[in-house]
Scaffold this motif. Structure first.
Motif, PDB file in Angstrom:
ATOM      1  N   PRO A 126       0.809  -1.233   0.000  1.00  0.00           N
ATOM      2  CA  PRO A 126       0.000   0.000   0.000  1.00  0.00           C
ATOM      3  C   PRO A 126       0.837   1.276   0.000  1.00  0.00           C
ATOM      4  CG  PRO A 126      -0.881  -1.604   1.561  1.00  0.00           C
ATOM      5  CD  PRO A 126       0.406  -2.177   1.068  1.00  0.00           C
ATOM      6  N   ALA A 127       2.011   1.269   0.628  1.00  0.00           N
ATOM      7  CA  ALA A 127       2.834   2.482   0.683  1.00  0.00           C
ATOM      8  C   ALA A 127       3.285   2.927  -0.699  1.00  0.00           C
ATOM      9  CB  ALA A 127       4.052   2.252   1.581  1.00  0.00           C
ATOM     10  N   TRP A 128       3.423   2.005  -1.635  1.00  0.00           N
ATOM     11  CA  TRP A 128       3.873   2.377  -2.990  1.00  0.00           C
ATOM     12  C   TRP A 128       2.857   3.288  -3.682  1.00  0.00           C
ATOM     13  CZ3 TRP A 128       6.635  -2.093  -6.020  1.00  0.00           C
ATOM     14  CH2 TRP A 128       7.775  -2.501  -5.306  1.00  0.00           C
ATOM     15  N   PHE A 129       1.572   3.035  -3.461  1.00  0.00           N
ATOM     16  CA  PHE A 129       0.556   3.844  -4.129  1.00  0.00           C
ATOM     17  C   PHE A 129       0.594   5.287  -3.623  1.00  0.00           C
ATOM     18  CE2 PHE A 129      -0.957  -0.538  -4.343  1.00  0.00           C
ATOM     19  CZ  PHE A 129      -1.223  -0.657  -5.699  1.00  0.00           C
ATOM     20  N   GLU A 130       0.953   5.450  -2.358  1.00  0.00           N
ATOM     21  CA  GLU A 130       1.091   6.794  -1.810  1.00  0.00           C
ATOM     22  C   GLU A 130       2.373   7.454  -2.279  1.00  0.00           C
ATOM     23  OE1 GLU A 130       0.492  10.281   0.214  1.00  0.00           O
ATOM     24  OE2 GLU A 130      -0.936   8.640  -0.141  1.00  0.00           O
ATOM     25  N   ARG A 131       3.435   6.662  -2.350  1.00  0.00           N
ATOM     26  CA  ARG A 131       4.763   7.211  -2.655  1.00  0.00           C
ATOM     27  C   ARG A 131       4.968   7.446  -4.144  1.00  0.00           C
ATOM     28  NH1 ARG A 131       8.280   3.300  -0.113  1.00  0.00           N
ATOM     29  NH2 ARG A 131       7.293   4.100   1.781  1.00  0.00           N
ATOM     30  N   TYR A 132       4.425   6.555  -4.995  1.00  0.00           N
ATOM     31  CA  TYR A 132       4.711   6.629  -6.433  1.00  0.00           C
ATOM     32  C   TYR A 132       3.452   6.822  -7.274  1.00  0.00           C
ATOM     33  CZ  TYR A 132       8.809   4.420  -4.412  1.00  0.00           C
ATOM     34  OH  TYR A 132       9.891   4.134  -3.604  1.00  0.00           O
ATOM     35  N   GLY A 133       2.403   7.284  -6.650  1.00  0.00           N
ATOM     36  CA  GLY A 133       1.161   7.508  -7.385  1.00  0.00           C
ATOM     37  C   GLY A 133       1.126   8.827  -8.132  1.00  0.00           C
ATOM     38  N   HIS A 134       2.121   9.678  -7.920  1.00  0.00           N
ATOM     39  CA  HIS A 134       2.169  10.965  -8.609  1.00  0.00           C
ATOM     40  C   HIS A 134       3.627  11.283  -8.927  1.00  0.00           C
ATOM     41  CE1 HIS A 134       3.566  12.465  -4.712  1.00  0.00           C
ATOM     42  NE2 HIS A 134       2.528  11.836  -4.173  1.00  0.00           N
ATOM     43  N   ARG A 135       3.852  12.254  -9.798  1.00  0.00           N
ATOM     44  CA  ARG A 135       5.205  12.609 -10.211  1.00  0.00           C
ATOM     45  C   ARG A 135       5.995  13.166  -9.025  1.00  0.00           C
ATOM     46  NH1 ARG A 135       5.939  12.871 -15.786  1.00  0.00           N
ATOM     47  NH2 ARG A 135       7.760  14.199 -15.462  1.00  0.00           N
ATOM     48  N   VAL A 136       7.301  12.942  -9.075  1.00  0.00           N
ATOM     49  CA  VAL A 136       8.153  13.330  -7.958  1.00  0.00           C
ATOM     50  C   VAL A 136       8.113  14.833  -7.727  1.00  0.00           C
ATOM     51  CG1 VAL A 136      10.556  13.447  -7.187  1.00  0.00           C
ATOM     52  CG2 VAL A 136       9.682  11.341  -8.176  1.00  0.00           C
ATOM     53  N   GLU A 137       8.120  15.621  -8.821  1.00  0.00           N
ATOM     54  CA  GLU A 137       8.155  17.076  -8.638  1.00  0.00           C
ATOM     55  C   GLU A 137       6.854  17.630  -8.060  1.00  0.00           C
ATOM     56  OE1 GLU A 137       7.462  16.571 -13.184  1.00  0.00           O
ATOM     57  OE2 GLU A 137       8.541  15.544 -11.583  1.00  0.00           O
ATOM     58  N   ASP A 138       5.799  16.796  -8.001  1.00  0.00           N
ATOM     59  CA  ASP A 138       4.551  17.254  -7.416  1.00  0.00           C
ATOM     60  C   ASP A 138       4.572  17.214  -5.890  1.00  0.00           C
ATOM     61  OD1 ASP A 138       3.580  17.672  -9.916  1.00  0.00           O
ATOM     62  OD2 ASP A 138       2.496  15.767 -10.046  1.00  0.00           O
ATOM     63  N   SER A 139       5.594  16.585  -5.328  1.00  0.00           N
ATOM     64  CA  SER A 139       5.709  16.527  -3.875  1.00  0.00           C
ATOM     65  C   SER A 139       6.931  17.317  -3.424  1.00  0.00           C
ATOM     66  CB  SER A 139       5.821  15.074  -3.407  1.00  0.00           C
ATOM     67  OG  SER A 139       6.959  14.456  -3.991  1.00  0.00           O
ATOM     68  N   ARG A 140       6.970  17.666  -2.167  1.00  0.00           N
ATOM     69  CA  ARG A 140       8.081  18.459  -1.630  1.00  0.00           C
ATOM     70  C   ARG A 140       9.116  17.514  -1.028  1.00  0.00           C
ATOM     71  NH1 ARG A 140       6.483  23.584   1.834  1.00  0.00           N
ATOM     72  NH2 ARG A 140       5.688  24.058  -0.262  1.00  0.00           N
ATOM     73  N   LEU A 141      10.326  17.564  -1.560  1.00  0.00           N
ATOM     74  CA  LEU A 141      11.386  16.699  -1.068  1.00  0.00           C
ATOM     75  C   LEU A 141      11.933  17.225   0.259  1.00  0.00           C
ATOM     76  CD1 LEU A 141      13.322  16.065  -4.409  1.00  0.00           C
ATOM     77  CD2 LEU A 141      11.683  14.561  -3.286  1.00  0.00           C
ATOM     78  N   PRO A 142      12.454  16.342   1.096  1.00  0.00           N
ATOM     79  CA  PRO A 142      13.037  16.791   2.372  1.00  0.00           C
ATOM     80  C   PRO A 142      14.201  17.740   2.142  1.00  0.00           C
ATOM     81  CG  PRO A 142      12.797  14.389   2.316  1.00  0.00           C
ATOM     82  CD  PRO A 142      12.519  14.879   0.941  1.00  0.00           C
ATOM     83  N   ARG A 143      14.425  18.640   3.089  1.00  0.00           N
ATOM     84  CA  ARG A 143      15.501  19.611   2.959  1.00  0.00           C
ATOM     85  C   ARG A 143      16.789  19.144   3.628  1.00  0.00           C
ATOM     86  NH1 ARG A 143      13.192  25.797   3.361  1.00  0.00           N
ATOM     87  NH2 ARG A 143      11.641  25.625   1.677  1.00  0.00           N
ATOM     88  N   SER A 144      16.689  18.477   4.749  1.00  0.00           N
ATOM     89  CA  SER A 144      17.902  18.072   5.457  1.00  0.00           C
ATOM     90  C   SER A 144      18.581  16.917   4.738  1.00  0.00           C
ATOM     91  CB  SER A 144      17.572  17.657   6.891  1.00  0.00           C
ATOM     92  OG  SER A 144      16.839  16.442   6.902  1.00  0.00           O
ATOM     93  N   ARG A 145      19.896  16.868   4.862  1.00  0.00           N
ATOM     94  CA  ARG A 145      20.674  15.836   4.187  1.00  0.00           C
ATOM     95  C   ARG A 145      20.317  14.448   4.695  1.00  0.00           C
ATOM     96  NH1 ARG A 145      27.325  15.463   4.194  1.00  0.00           N
ATOM     97  NH2 ARG A 145      27.463  13.474   3.040  1.00  0.00           N
ATOM     98  N   GLU A 146      20.106  14.323   6.001  1.00  0.00           N
ATOM     99  CA  GLU A 146      19.805  13.017   6.576  1.00  0.00           C
ATOM    100  C   GLU A 146      18.480  12.473   6.060  1.00  0.00           C
ATOM    101  OE1 GLU A 146      20.633  15.699   8.205  1.00  0.00           O
ATOM    102  OE2 GLU A 146      22.674  15.222   8.888  1.00  0.00           O
TER     103      GLU A 146
END
Length: 549
Positions: free
Chosen positions: A188-208
């Motif tokens: 189920p986590a894949w549908f949340e994580r890869y159900g839309h284009r990457v640029e449509d979500s906000r990537l984490p800012r911290s390096r870790e």
């Protein structure tokens, strides 16, 4: 879809009457048809069509429409509308005024047929052949070549965006081919994580957090790849091209050391020019020229530059962005030789020349490669003191070298440089060099003796002759002819969109550049036949006010 060639018919009287009434001076399309009633024929495209099946639309018309499309920088839909609405196009294509035209997707299919049939140069080659028959282009004159960058049709992605979007695109393609198998595999986590284009979500800012996300994506990717490699995987997954792209991306950016997943740091990655920039165009690469950076391709344009004839593009070559210009010179000559359009003099810049090409162009094709060669790289030359290779005397027959102090080398052997090109290495005696008072002017190495490293004789002589020629004022004046190719590139960029690829992939981008070159030739040949002189370099009204020095 089959092809049964038919002769090109006459233009209907009504179409000709209306076209000439609407355009008293004619248009480029009309003048082209009046001068070349058979610029393309159905027989030129016979090899691209089967002998059986539904009759195809007339290919000679599709070829002309494609040229007109790129001449006016139109989309497929706009070009199809122009066939229905433009009187001058109907005149050039020999259509009745009431002709309903065709669906715009026919142009896509026609280009695809050229790409699949490896006939991307057919439109330009056929055009040049017709021009040769009229004496409008000839061999053994002067030609010039230069290159410019072409931006890819997709944007390049940040490393984290790249792996995420590659996995998402792979899942999308698999969902279209094996939906039931993928539904049972995906958590189920894949549908949340890869159900839309990457640029449509906000990537984490911290390096870790970014590294944690990269490892999460990497683990999901390896889970998918392991399932694809399992014996129970459906055979249909082998046909999904994006799976192979994903394997390449994961091999570059991830490592599994003793079962432990690791995100490779930038220091471990191959050079950026060798990496994928986007899963949607694996052939698009990063490159840099001086201070300019881009991701896409590079196009080489070769054109005639004789003063008494139209300047026509004779060859177009599209290659990966990071490919050196010297790797294209021999291929350009080979293609021109196949068309019987080799020049006697070929003007290029220093990026297209090396010692081997100077000799090979003359021996293999009878072409004088004209351009500046690279200077001497020794520290003695740049310091203006000491003894560089020019101070040594080479005895080619005796295979020995004499230094400025009269000492003779004791060894002579064939060698190769890092690129595999042949070189000669000659060394002097330790006793001669060790006791020499001029040793500090000869070598800065700690070794006890001097060695010299140079090209084989033919290349050595050609390189030195080119360096002498560069200082000749008469040669410099003749070399001014090369500068005109910059105007051709400017025309291609500003009027025809040469620097932006419309399509994805090297083959389709290459076909676009060929169509642009053919459109440029149409413009130039019509101007030539109309007696319109070539325009000189334009000067703005304000710049014209500047006092003459």
């Amino acid at each position: 879809m089959s092809l049964h060639p038919d002769p090109i018919g006459e233009i209907s009287v009504e179409t000709a009457r209306v076209a000439h009434a609407a355009f008293l001076k004619g248009t480029v399309a009309m003048r082209l048809r009046e001068e070349f009633d058979a610029l393309y024929r159905d027989e030129d495209f016979q090899a691209l069509y089967p002998n059986r099946g539904q009759p195809a639309l007339v290919p000679w018309r599709l070829a002309l429409i494609t040229i007109f499309q790129f001449f006016e920088h139109l989309s497929d839909r706009q070009a199809a509308d122009a066939v229905r609405a433009r009187i001058d196009w109907k005149f050039a294509l020999g259509l009745d005024l009431a002709d309903p035209g065709f669906h715009f997707s026919v142009l896509t299919e026609f280009r695809a047929r050229l790409v699949v049939g490896q006939a991307d140069h057919l439109l330009l080659d056929t055009m040049l052949e017709r021009f040769k028959e009229r004496g409008l282009v000839k061999a053994r004159g002067r030609q010039r070549t230069d290159s410019t960058h072409v931006l890819g049709a997709v944007r390049d992605l940040h490393l984290l965006e790249l792996v995420g979007e590659t996995l998402r695109a792979t899942l999308d393609d698999l969902a279209a081919v094996v939906p039931d198998w993928l539904r049972t595999l995906a958590p189920p986590a894949w549908f949340e994580r890869y159900g839309h284009r990457v640029e449509d979500s906000r990537l984490p800012r911290s390096r870790e957090k970014r590294e944690a996300l990269a490892l999460e994506i990497g683990a999901d990717g390896f889970q998918l790849l392991d399932a694809l490699d399992a014996p129970t995987a459906p055979p249909a997954v082998r046909t999904v091209t994006m799976v192979q792209t994903m394997r390449r991306v994961w091999q570059i950016h991830y490592a599994r050391d003793e079962g432990q997943l690791r995100w490779r740091p930038v220091a471990e990655l191959p050079p950026v020019a060798d990496r994928l920039q986007s899963p949607y165009d694996p052939e698009m690469h990063y490159s840099m020229k001086r201070q300019f950076e881009w991701s896409g391709y590079k196009v080489h344009i070769t054109e005639t530059c004789d003063d008494d004839a139209a300047h026509l593009v004779t060859h177009v070559e599209t290659c990966p962005a990071m490919q050196l210009d010297t790797t294209s010179t021999a291929g350009i000559h080979e293609r021109l030789a196949a068309r019987e359009l080799l020049p006697a003099e070929h003007f290029v810049d220093s990026a297209y020349i090396n010692a081997r090409l100077l000799v090979g162009s003359r021996l293999d094709y009878g072409v004088a490669l004209e351009g500046p060669v690279r200077g001497v790289a020794s520290w003695q030359f740049h310091a203006g003191q000491g003894y560089d290779l020019s101070h040594f005397t080479i005895d080619w027959e005796g295979e020995r070298v004499t230094c400025p102090k009269g000492k003779v080398s004791v060894s002579w052997r064939a060698s190769r440089n890092a690129n595999g090109s042949p070189r000669i290495l000659a060394q002097f005696s330790r006793s001669d060099c060790g006791a020499c008072a001029a040793r500090a002017l000869c070598t800065a190495t700690k070794a006890a003796r001097r060695h010299v490293y140079f090209h084989p004789r033919a290349e050595y002589d050609a390189l030195n002759a080119a360096r002498v020629r560069m200082r000749d004022p008469a040669w410099k004046e003749r070399y001014h002819a090369r500068a005109g190719v910059e105007g051709t590139l400017s025309q291609g960029v500003r009027a025809f969109g040469m620097r932006r690829s419309r399509y994805i992939g090297l083959a389709k981008t290459g076909l676009q550049q060929v169509c642009i070159a053919a459109a440029m030739n149409v413009s130039r040949i019509v101007n030539c036949l109309n007696g319109r002189p070539r325009a000189q370099t334009r000067v703005t009204p304000f710049a014209a006010l500047a006092p003459v020095a």
